[in-house]
Design a protein around this motif. Structure first.
Motif, PDB file in Angstrom:
ATOM      1  N   ALA A   1       0.833  -1.205   0.000  1.00 31.13           N
ATOM      2  CA  ALA A   1       0.000   0.000   0.000  1.00 31.13           C
ATOM      3  C   ALA A   1       0.870   1.258   0.000  1.00 31.13           C
ATOM      4  O   ALA A   1       0.523   2.273  -0.621  1.00 31.13           O
ATOM      5  CB  ALA A   1      -0.923  -0.008   1.218  1.00 31.13           C
ATOM      6  N   LYS A   2       2.025   1.180   0.666  1.00 29.92           N
ATOM      7  CA  LYS A   2       2.935   2.338   0.738  1.00 29.92           C
ATOM      8  C   LYS A   2       3.585   2.640  -0.609  1.00 29.92           C
ATOM      9  O   LYS A   2       3.711   3.796  -0.998  1.00 29.92           O
ATOM     10  CB  LYS A   2       4.047   2.059   1.762  1.00 29.92           C
ATOM     11  CG  LYS A   2       3.665   2.468   3.183  1.00 29.92           C
ATOM     12  CD  LYS A   2       4.845   2.307   4.125  1.00 29.92           C
ATOM     13  CE  LYS A   2       4.414   2.496   5.565  1.00 29.92           C
ATOM     14  NZ  LYS A   2       5.357   1.860   6.496  1.00 29.92           N
ATOM     15  N   THR A   3       4.017   1.586  -1.301  1.00 28.12           N
ATOM     16  CA  THR A   3       4.758   1.794  -2.550  1.00 28.12           C
ATOM     17  C   THR A   3       3.832   1.830  -3.765  1.00 28.12           C
ATOM     18  O   THR A   3       4.162   2.437  -4.779  1.00 28.12           O
ATOM     19  CB  THR A   3       5.764   0.645  -2.783  1.00 28.12           C
ATOM     20  OG1 THR A   3       5.046  -0.591  -2.759  1.00 28.12           O
ATOM     21  CG2 THR A   3       6.843   0.633  -1.702  1.00 28.12           C
ATOM     22  N   GLY A   4       2.665   1.202  -3.654  1.00 27.38           N
ATOM     23  CA  GLY A   4       1.810   1.023  -4.825  1.00 27.38           C
ATOM     24  C   GLY A   4       2.426  -0.020  -5.742  1.00 27.38           C
ATOM     25  O   GLY A   4       3.504  -0.545  -5.461  1.00 27.38           O
ATOM     26  N   GLY A   5       1.738  -0.327  -6.848  1.00 21.37           N
ATOM     27  CA  GLY A   5       2.267  -1.325  -7.786  1.00 21.37           C
ATOM     28  C   GLY A   5       1.144  -1.944  -8.591  1.00 21.37           C
ATOM     29  O   GLY A   5      -0.017  -1.581  -8.440  1.00 21.37           O
ATOM     30  N   THR A   6       1.540  -2.883  -9.447  1.00 25.51           N
ATOM     31  CA  THR A   6       0.566  -3.509 -10.337  1.00 25.51           C
ATOM     32  C   THR A   6      -0.107  -4.700  -9.647  1.00 25.51           C
ATOM     33  O   THR A   6       0.578  -5.506  -9.017  1.00 25.51           O
ATOM     34  CB  THR A   6       1.264  -3.994 -11.624  1.00 25.51           C
ATOM     35  OG1 THR A   6       1.949  -2.876 -12.200  1.00 25.51           O
ATOM     36  CG2 THR A   6       0.268  -4.533 -12.634  1.00 25.51           C
ATOM     37  N   VAL A   7      -1.423  -4.774  -9.797  1.00 28.06           N
ATOM     38  CA  VAL A   7      -2.164  -5.935  -9.293  1.00 28.06           C
ATOM     39  C   VAL A   7      -2.891  -6.593 -10.462  1.00 28.06           C
ATOM     40  O   VAL A   7      -3.540  -5.910 -11.270  1.00 28.06           O
ATOM     41  CB  VAL A   7      -3.183  -5.539  -8.200  1.00 28.06           C
ATOM     42  CG1 VAL A   7      -3.998  -6.750  -7.757  1.00 28.06           C
ATOM     43  CG2 VAL A   7      -2.472  -4.936  -6.993  1.00 28.06           C
ATOM     44  N   HIS A   8      -2.743  -7.897 -10.565  1.00 29.13           N
ATOM     45  CA  HIS A   8      -3.393  -8.668 -11.628  1.00 29.13           C
ATOM     46  C   HIS A   8      -3.811 -10.003 -11.032  1.00 29.13           C
ATOM     47  O   HIS A   8      -2.956 -10.761 -10.567  1.00 29.13           O
ATOM     48  CB  HIS A   8      -2.409  -8.870 -12.792  1.00 29.13           C
ATOM     49  CG  HIS A   8      -3.025  -9.556 -13.980  1.00 29.13           C
ATOM     50  ND1 HIS A   8      -2.281 -10.153 -14.968  1.00 29.13           N
ATOM     51  CD2 HIS A   8      -4.320  -9.731 -14.342  1.00 29.13           C
ATOM     52  CE1 HIS A   8      -3.088 -10.672 -15.884  1.00 29.13           C
ATOM     53  NE2 HIS A   8      -4.333 -10.438 -15.522  1.00 29.13           N
ATOM     54  N   LEU A   9      -5.122 -10.269 -11.001  1.00 32.31           N
ATOM     55  CA  LEU A   9      -5.575 -11.521 -10.381  1.00 32.31           C
ATOM     56  C   LEU A   9      -6.892 -12.007 -10.970  1.00 32.31           C
ATOM     57  O   LEU A   9      -7.614 -11.254 -11.642  1.00 32.31           O
ATOM     58  CB  LEU A   9      -5.725 -11.353  -8.873  1.00 32.31           C
ATOM     59  CG  LEU A   9      -6.730 -10.359  -8.293  1.00 32.31           C
ATOM     60  CD1 LEU A   9      -8.139 -10.937  -8.194  1.00 32.31           C
ATOM     61  CD2 LEU A   9      -6.299  -9.918  -6.900  1.00 32.31           C
ATOM     62  N   ILE A  10      -7.162 -13.253 -10.716  1.00 34.43           N
ATOM     63  CA  ILE A  10      -8.477 -13.841 -11.019  1.00 34.43           C
ATOM     64  C   ILE A  10      -9.053 -14.371  -9.725  1.00 34.43           C
ATOM     65  O   ILE A  10      -8.343 -14.989  -8.936  1.00 34.43           O
ATOM     66  CB  ILE A  10      -8.367 -14.972 -12.061  1.00 34.43           C
ATOM     67  CG1 ILE A  10      -8.326 -14.365 -13.477  1.00 34.43           C
ATOM     68  CG2 ILE A  10      -9.535 -15.967 -11.952  1.00 34.43           C
ATOM     69  CD1 ILE A  10      -8.175 -15.378 -14.575  1.00 34.43           C
ATOM     70  N   GLN A  11     -10.325 -14.094  -9.492  1.00 31.06           N
ATOM     71  CA  GLN A  11     -11.027 -14.827  -8.451  1.00 31.06           C
ATOM     72  C   GLN A  11     -12.020 -15.754  -9.130  1.00 31.06           C
ATOM     73  O   GLN A  11     -12.850 -15.340  -9.941  1.00 31.06           O
ATOM     74  CB  GLN A  11     -11.733 -13.943  -7.449  1.00 31.06           C
ATOM     75  CG  GLN A  11     -12.337 -14.853  -6.371  1.00 31.06           C
ATOM     76  CD  GLN A  11     -12.642 -14.218  -5.043  1.00 31.06           C
ATOM     77  OE1 GLN A  11     -13.784 -13.860  -4.802  1.00 31.06           O
ATOM     78  NE2 GLN A  11     -11.640 -14.095  -4.184  1.00 31.06           N
TER      79      GLN A  11
END
Ligand code: MN
Length: 281
Positions: free
Chosen positions: A111-121
């Motif tokens: 949460a501090k640095t941020g970044g890419t999130v890619h997922l499947i539920q």
């Protein structure tokens, strides 16, 4: 080779607070591809620093919510006392069974640095005999997921048996679940047990199968008419192959509860309101 039964485009589904997922299943034409009852595709999305995503505590009963994380970090807490953080390549396989409450979100460092999130539920249904089973949590790090190389293609075997390898996820009904990474121009043939329902969701790129082009975020559902799924990659692509023995039982679902009839849904809601799913500590 297997022929195409349906090609399903994803529809945007809001999660609130400006976040959304693309979802091909269920939709107005297809309510399930048993045993798979829901697929949500999030990202890849850049999450800015200081703007963490968080899904507050909510219940589940009667099925298995599975998170396949391609990129980023997700922290998990549940009413069984499990807590942990998964990273890109890892899988979290939860058996809600008789009832669990969980929350999910970005861990503090992410949460501090941020970044890419890619997922499947992915929601995997449970057969009647297992709907009220003891809840269970399988934390599957990427190191435990076999990578099968077929020429330039990589198949990451999450669940089930493929060629001579077996994936780490324990399932209640026979399932084959694989994350595939294929290069433009390459072809692949995958034998699938004849009685399984089978489908492919394209997470990146574009595939060709049975003479059809399958763009990104589309799901292709095959007929049970042959053993082999044959694909070729139009661009460098990634996909999720979902196959499994169908559960031939009625479904009654309401939000986060997936049971066999309406009385069981009412009971699921009443039990939740009575605090029978526990709490997150
Ligand atoms: Mn959930």
């Amino acid at each position: 080779m297997k022929t195409v039964r349906k090609i399903i485009a994803s529809q945007r589904k809001s999660l609130g607070e400006g976040q959304s997922v693309m979802s091909p299943l269920p939709n107005q034409w297809v309510d399930q591809i048993s045993p798979f009852i829901m697929l949500d595709h999030f990202g890849p999305k850049d999450i800015p620093a200081g703007k963490p995503f968080f899904v507050p505590p909510h219940p589940h009963r009667g099925f298995e919510p599975v998170t396949i994380l391609f990129e980023g970090k997700v922290e998990h807490k549940d009413s069984l006392g499990n807590s942990g953080s998964i990273k890109g390549g890892d899988v979290q396989w939860m058996t809600a069974g008789s009832g669990v409450i969980h929350s999910e979100g970005a861990p503090i460092d992410f949460a501090k640095t941020g970044g890419t999130v890619h997922l499947i539920q992915l929601w995997v249904n449970l057969p009647k005999r297992a709907k009220m089973s003891t809840p269970k949590y399988q934390d599957i790090p990427s190191e435990k997921i076999p990578s099968i190389k077929i020429e330039n293609t990589t198949l990451r075997l999450i669940a089930g048996t493929f060629v001579d390898q077996t994936g780490p996820a324990e399932t209640f009904t026979p399932i084959l679940l694989m994350h595939g990474i294929i290069k433009a121009g390459d072809k692949l043939s995958m034998p699938i047990p004849q009685n399984y329902h089978s489908s492919i969701f394209v997470t990146k790129g574009e595939l060709s199968t049975d003479g059809y082009e399958i763009p990104e975020q589309h799901l292709v559902w095959y007929n049970e008419d042959n053993q082999n799924i044959e694909i070729s990659a139009i661009h460098d692509s990634e996909f999720l192959l979902m196959a499994g023995e169908p559960i031939e039982e009625p479904i009654a679902s309401y939000g986060p509860f997936v049971m066999n009839n309406k009385a069981e849904i009412i009971e699921a809601i009443q039990d939740y309101e009575a605090g029978k799913y526990g709490t997150i500590v």
